[in-house]
Design a protein around this motif. Sequence first.
Motif: not given
Length: 199
Positions: A34-56
């Motif tokens: 996961a860390c490799y993908l965050i670095d290589a793709l400049c991704l957000r980590v992914g789970d820091e959102k509210d339960p009612d947020e869209a499927d991002t």
Amino acid sequence: DKAVDLNRNLEQVRAHIERGLTDPNDKRRKIATACYLIDALCLRVGDEKDPDEADTVGATTLRPEHVILHPDGSAEFRFLGKDSVLWHKTISLPPVVRQNLEELIRNARPSASGGNGKRHPTRDRPQLFPDIDSGDVNAYLGEVLPGLTAKVFRTHHATQAVRQSLQSSEVEAGDPEYEKWGAVVQANLEAAVLCNHYK
């Protein structure tokens, strides 16, 4: 300041991630991937959102349908990122990362809960990293550089993109204002594209 610290220690941090990609401990191997993908793709980590947020989606909330592994060794990532903006990038992968992704796709399963213990309806679908969240990622990164979080990678990479763009523009203090503004707009655009800020 944290991005500056990362820049000074980037090779050490990447070496830590690289070692983790072959760790015999399954969870550490997943976190390193996961860390490799965050670095290589400049991704957000992914789970820091509210339960009612869209499927991002971010790194730790990737599902098998978001990744296509091509025969040439590249991987194509396609999903909705923050603000429901399409994220679509293809990168070449080191063999160990590809091998880890193949294993993660094969073993994908639903997560017990969403980020930070919150239920999320899309977590009922198979996940590549069902037991990994931002806390795990940040703790792993903090082993090599205290205070380092996944978010700092995006800040660092965007800052470097702006810096490189401004340097390559060759605009100087005595140049006309419109040339300076043009260089700044171009530099910000390059950082926006890198971070998938298309809005």
